[in-house]
Design a protein around this motif. Structure first.
Motif, short mmCIF file in Angstrom:
data_model
loop_
_atom_site.label_atom_id
_atom_site.label_comp_id
_atom_site.label_asym_id
_atom_site.label_seq_id
_atom_site.Cartn_x
_atom_site.Cartn_y
_atom_site.Cartn_z
N UNK A 119 -8.11 -27.05 9.58
CA UNK A 119 -7.29 -26.28 10.05
C UNK A 119 -6.16 -25.59 9.26
N UNK A 120 -5.64 -24.44 9.57
CA UNK A 120 -4.78 -23.91 9.01
C UNK A 120 -3.49 -23.33 9.70
N UNK A 121 -2.25 -23.36 9.39
CA UNK A 121 -1.11 -22.90 10.05
C UNK A 121 -0.64 -21.85 9.05
N UNK A 122 -0.26 -20.47 9.59
CA UNK A 122 0.29 -19.64 8.67
C UNK A 122 1.16 -18.65 9.60
N UNK A 123 2.18 -18.22 8.91
CA UNK A 123 3.07 -17.29 9.51
C UNK A 123 2.73 -15.73 8.63
N UNK A 124 3.04 -14.67 9.16
CA UNK A 124 2.56 -13.52 8.78
C UNK A 124 3.74 -12.48 9.24
N UNK A 125 3.39 -11.26 8.45
CA UNK A 125 4.21 -10.06 8.87
C UNK A 125 3.32 -8.83 8.45
N UNK A 126 3.37 -7.74 9.02
CA UNK A 126 2.62 -6.61 8.77
C UNK A 126 3.94 -5.38 8.76
N UNK A 127 4.11 -4.56 7.63
CA UNK A 127 5.04 -3.67 7.52
C UNK A 127 6.27 -4.53 7.65
N UNK A 128 6.31 -5.55 6.61
CA UNK A 128 7.43 -6.61 6.56
C UNK A 128 8.89 -5.82 6.31
N UNK A 129 8.98 -4.58 5.61
CA UNK A 129 10.17 -3.77 5.52
C UNK A 129 10.51 -3.06 6.80
N UNK A 130 9.78 -3.14 7.71
CA UNK A 130 9.97 -2.27 8.96
C UNK A 130 10.13 -0.89 8.66
N UNK A 150 5.45 22.83 6.90
CA UNK A 150 6.17 21.90 6.53
C UNK A 150 6.47 20.86 7.72
N UNK A 151 6.22 21.45 8.90
CA UNK A 151 6.53 20.51 10.25
C UNK A 151 5.31 19.50 10.23
N UNK A 152 4.22 19.92 9.92
CA UNK A 152 2.77 19.07 10.02
C UNK A 152 2.72 18.18 8.92
N UNK A 153 3.57 18.28 7.75
CA UNK A 153 3.22 17.41 6.74
C UNK A 153 3.83 15.87 7.19
N UNK A 154 2.72 15.06 6.61
CA UNK A 154 3.05 13.73 6.86
C UNK A 154 3.71 13.01 5.57
N UNK A 155 5.08 12.45 5.95
CA UNK A 155 5.64 11.89 4.81
C UNK A 155 4.85 10.94 3.77
N UNK A 156 5.06 10.50 2.53
CA UNK A 156 4.57 9.30 1.94
C UNK A 156 5.01 8.13 2.73
N UNK A 157 3.79 7.06 2.62
CA UNK A 157 4.18 5.88 3.30
C UNK A 157 4.29 4.85 2.29
N UNK A 158 5.01 3.53 2.43
CA UNK A 158 4.81 2.41 1.70
C UNK A 158 4.99 1.16 2.85
N UNK A 188 0.94 -1.16 0.04
CA UNK A 188 0.03 0.00 0.08
C UNK A 188 0.84 1.21 -0.01
N UNK A 189 0.30 2.14 -0.75
CA UNK A 189 1.12 3.47 -0.89
C UNK A 189 -0.09 4.82 -0.61
N UNK A 190 0.78 5.79 0.38
CA UNK A 190 -0.27 6.96 0.52
C UNK A 190 0.60 8.00 0.43
N UNK A 191 0.33 9.00 -0.47
CA UNK A 191 1.09 10.09 -0.58
C UNK A 191 1.21 11.08 0.31
N UNK A 192 2.15 12.20 0.67
CA UNK A 192 2.22 13.04 1.74
C UNK A 192 0.78 13.73 2.00
N UNK A 193 0.56 14.13 3.10
CA UNK A 193 -0.80 14.85 3.38
C UNK A 193 -0.63 15.57 4.65
N UNK A 194 -1.49 16.28 4.87
CA UNK A 194 -1.54 17.03 6.21
C UNK A 194 -2.59 16.44 7.08
#
Length: 765
Positions: free
Chosen positions: A721-732, A698-706, A684-690
């Motif tokens: 049944x299901x066994x799974x491994x997962x990660x959120x924000x894999x790139x940290x 500039x201080x309150x501008x939120x950077x783009x996020x990936x 997911x990608x979100x552009x810069x925003x207030x």
């Protein structure tokens, strides 16, 4: 221009590679269908009747329960970035209050007096309060996100749209579903649901429960402990009575218990020019770790999140406690002389209590106790009738009554040791409305619709300010209105009552160009209710402020191509937004106290598009994605700067309105051994925003996020049944989530979650 061109090129390349877009989570049901049979039909109730999502002439995205489980999201905030032009955030100092913005329309204010522009609906009952509106996501059948004004069918305060959450209802057959998750930060989730047939074919019951907990992501420099822990338990129970094929009655109840750590704030002051500031490396006898570096290096540049998250809390109990009680009674009676009747009765009450160290440094600063109690009661009665073979009607009435008491006690030690300020609020509101919407089949392919809703609303508010002083020089934190043992210096109460009448409507046309292609266009007028300001520094700040109005023109196409192996949806819109309710701040003559009031001070123009698709290119592989563009700017706005200077903000971007956002995902299923393996990845990608700032500094501008999420699981052939491994924000990735600039006093900052990962075991009996 170069930057925007780069964004467009990159995002369009992603979308094109995936045959355009729909959120990777939105079509999970399609992923489960056999590829040779094409994408599965998704049934939604976006227009308060069950329909194929591809036949609904509005921009709506459906997120299935399986997709929610894939996200490993514990509440609605976990959907951030996955739905086109939907932003879900928290406030820096009130994490229990939700900030929902759709297509640039949202409310950036944590206290209940400001109302909402995006309605959160659970099982047919709108949630009036933003406190507790980040609904916990478990045992969910689907989530429908409707973009644009939905006032005709969903009422006032839906100028941005609706997030409609539908939980799994009793099935009438015995079944047990469960899930256990363990992850980093000592995360532990336990979920279970049991369906029980009490009287075969007549009475069914269901009980579901969830508990989730984890440690906090931040380290407290005062004692080295973690900050921001989470501990939530939710219990639900249902009884469904079906005496005949034409009658069903469902009674549902829910209790939610939250025992989280106190809200975490990071001090983002950029230097000694701020009243509350501590240089990096500063040590006192009251802390075990040195003062962290401010994430904001300069007022002229955006803040940046560090590799490790630090804060400071040396005030009050480490708690943010909330209790929610909900009850819903839904009655459906079909095939009556008046059509198919539906009655939905809803009740909710909540209690919130939390302590916040607002300054986030060691020593005297600004600390807050917040206590809120509220309740709501609602009743909807509607009918869906076929007047003729070509004319369908939905009509009904809706009533809601709400009340809340809010108490804020602020210690102002940084400015005057021993000084404390109480800010009480007491509001009653009720509204009643009548609505009707018709659908007329002009031909087998051409349909027109027209809807109207009349609303009457009344609001009464009492609010004020009391200043107290403690001669010992140490201000007390106080958990109730009154002296708490210190001396009253003075104060005031302001009150007001006001009624409003509003009419909203919708006109639309849709054309079935082919059996799998729908073209549509509409004009919708919605409004957000007027009200009073609850957090006041002067009696005249109370208001009232008037309703704001929105006209949105939308056109779109929905189509299934290649024998339903490619689903392609596109919507374009233009919005005229006027009489905007805008909070304007100023500094009182003492040079320290910030006053707030809300004025109908601005007009805005919003335009953009949303592109969604799902593709099944080969057996076992599902590709998904979304691409959204948003141009949301003030057309007229004379902004009152806190210093008293009026600044023309015409042409500036609205808050929480990133120009570009996108998602791209893939799911692959393949036989492995005696079972099936399944891999899923979502970007997911979100552009810069207030977010919390009007002037766009500039201080309150939120950077783009990936962000990148991934799942890998295996289940046996019987799927039990299901066994799974997962990660959120894999790139940290570490990002700023919100910044509040308190002019000359201090900056408040919060961060997004770092990488989370774990293992989940699911079973189904």
């Amino acid at each position: 221009m170069t930057k925007n061109l780069y964004h467009c090129t990159a995002l369009c390349t992603i979308a094109g590679a995936l045959a355009a877009a729909t959120p990777a989570v939105a079509q999970e049901a399609g992923a489960a269908a056999a590829p040779q049979e094409g994408l599965a039909e998704i049934v939604v109730t976006a227009q308060k009747r069950s329909e194929n999502i591809q036949s609904v002439p509005i921009a709506v995205t459906a997120v299935t329960g399986a997709a929610v489980e894939n996200l490993k999201a514990v509440d609605l905030k976990g959907l951030q970035g996955t739905i086109p032009n939907l932003q879900i955030n928290n406030f820096t100092n009130t994490p229990n209050s939700a900030v929902f913005t759709i297509r640039g329309i949202g409310v950036i204010e944590p206290d209940p007096f400001a109302g909402n522009t995006v309605s959160i609906v659970q099982d047919g009952v709108p949630q009036y309060f933003s406190m507790g509106a980040l609904l916990d996501l478990f045992d969910v059948d689907r989530i429908e996100v409707l973009r644009g004004p939905q006032g005709t069918l969903f009422g006032a305060n839906t100028t941005g749209g609706v997030v409609n959450v539908v939980t799994r209802q009793p099935t009438g057959q015995f079944g047990v579903r469960g899930e256990v998750t363990y992850g980093n930060w000592n995360r532990m989730d336990i979920k279970a649901a049991v369906d029980v047939p009490l009287v075969d074919g007549v009475l069914a019951g269901k009980v579901s429960a969830m508990h989730t907990q984890r440690d906090g992501f931040y380290t407290n420099i005062v004692d080295g402990t973690d900050m921001g822990r989470r501990n939530v338990t939710v219990l639900r129970a249902y009884l469904k009575y079906t005496p005949t094929n034409d009658v069903d009655v469902t009674l549902g109840g829910e209790y939610g218990r939250t025992r989280n750590g106190a809200p975490v704030i990071v001090n983002g002051s950029t230097g000694p020019g701020y009243a509350i500031y501590a240089p990096a490396g500063t040590m006192t006898t009251d802390q075990v770790l040195p003062m962290y570096a401010s994430p904001c290096a300069s007022d002229a540049a955006p803040c940046r999140a560090p590799d490790k998250y630090y804060s400071a809390r040396d005030f009050g109990p480490d708690k943010s406690d909330m209790d929610n009680y909900r009850g819903t009674l839904t009655i459906n009676v079909r095939n009556t002389p008046l059509g198919d009747l539906t009655a939905i009765t809803g009740y909710k009450q909540f209690k919130l209590e939390e302590f916040t160290d607002n300054d986030a440094i060691v020593g005297l600063g600004i600390d807050t106790y917040r206590g809120t109690r509220g309740w709501q009661f609602s009743q909807e009665l509607r009918t869906a009738a076929d007047l003729t073979d070509a004319v369908k009607l939905q009509a009904g009435g809706f009533f809601m009554k709400t009340h809340y008491d809010h108490f804020n006690s602020v210690r102002l030690e940084a400015f005057a040791p021993g000084l404390r300020q109480n800010l009480p609020q007491d509001q009653d509101n009720w509204s009643g409305s009548l609505f009707a919407q018709t659908y007329i089949d002009v031909t087998d392919q051409l349909r027109v619709q027209a809807g109207v809703r009349y609303t009457h609303e009344n609001t009464r508010m009492i609010a004020g300010t009391d200043n107290y002083y403690n001669a010992s020089g140490i201000g007390l934190y106080c958990t109730h209105e009154g002296s708490c043992g210190d001396t009253l210096l003075g104060g005031f109460r302001a009150s007001g009552s006001q009624s409003w009448d509003n009419v909203g409507w919708k006109l639309g046309i849709d054309y079935k160009a082919t059996p799998d292609t729908l073209l549509y266009a509409s004009w919708a007028r919605g409004f957000k209710s007027g009200g009073f300001v609850g957090r006041v520094a002067r009696p005249q700040d109370l208001g009232p402020y008037d309703p704001e109005k929105v006209d949105t023109f939308e056109a779109g196409v929905k189509t299934d191509l290649l024998d339903r192996h490619l689903r392609f949806n596109l919507a374009g819109f233009y919005t005229n937004y006027r009489d905007m309710q805008v909070a304007q701040n100023y500094i009182l003559p003492d040079g320290k106290t910030i006053g707030t009031s809300i004025f109908n001070a601005a007009k805005a123009e919003i335009k953009g598009f949303e592109l969604e698709a799902t593709a099944l290119p080969v057996e076992g592989l599902t590709l998904t994605g979304s691409l959204a563009y948003l141009d949301a700017k003030y057309k007229k706005f004379d902004f009152l700067d806190p210093t008293g200077v009026i600044i023309d903000l015409s042409g500036r971007a609205l808050q929480n309105s990133p120009k570009w956002s996108a998602s791209a995902g893939a799911t692959y299923e393949v036989a492995v051994g005696s079972g099936k393996a399944r891999a899923n990845v979502l970007y997911t990608y979100t552009d810069t925003k207030l977010l919390q700032g009007l002037q766009g500094q500039p201080l309150v501008r939120i950077q783009p996020t990936h962000f990148l999420n991934a799942n890998l699981g295996w289940s046996p052939e019987d799927g039990r049944w299901t066994l799974e491994v997962w990660a959120r924000n894999l790139a940290d990735k570490h990002y700023i989530e919100a910044v509040t600039n308190n002019a000359g006093l201090f900056n408040q900052v919060s961060y997004t979650s770092p990488r989370e990962y774990g293992v989940t075991f699911k079973f189904n009996i």
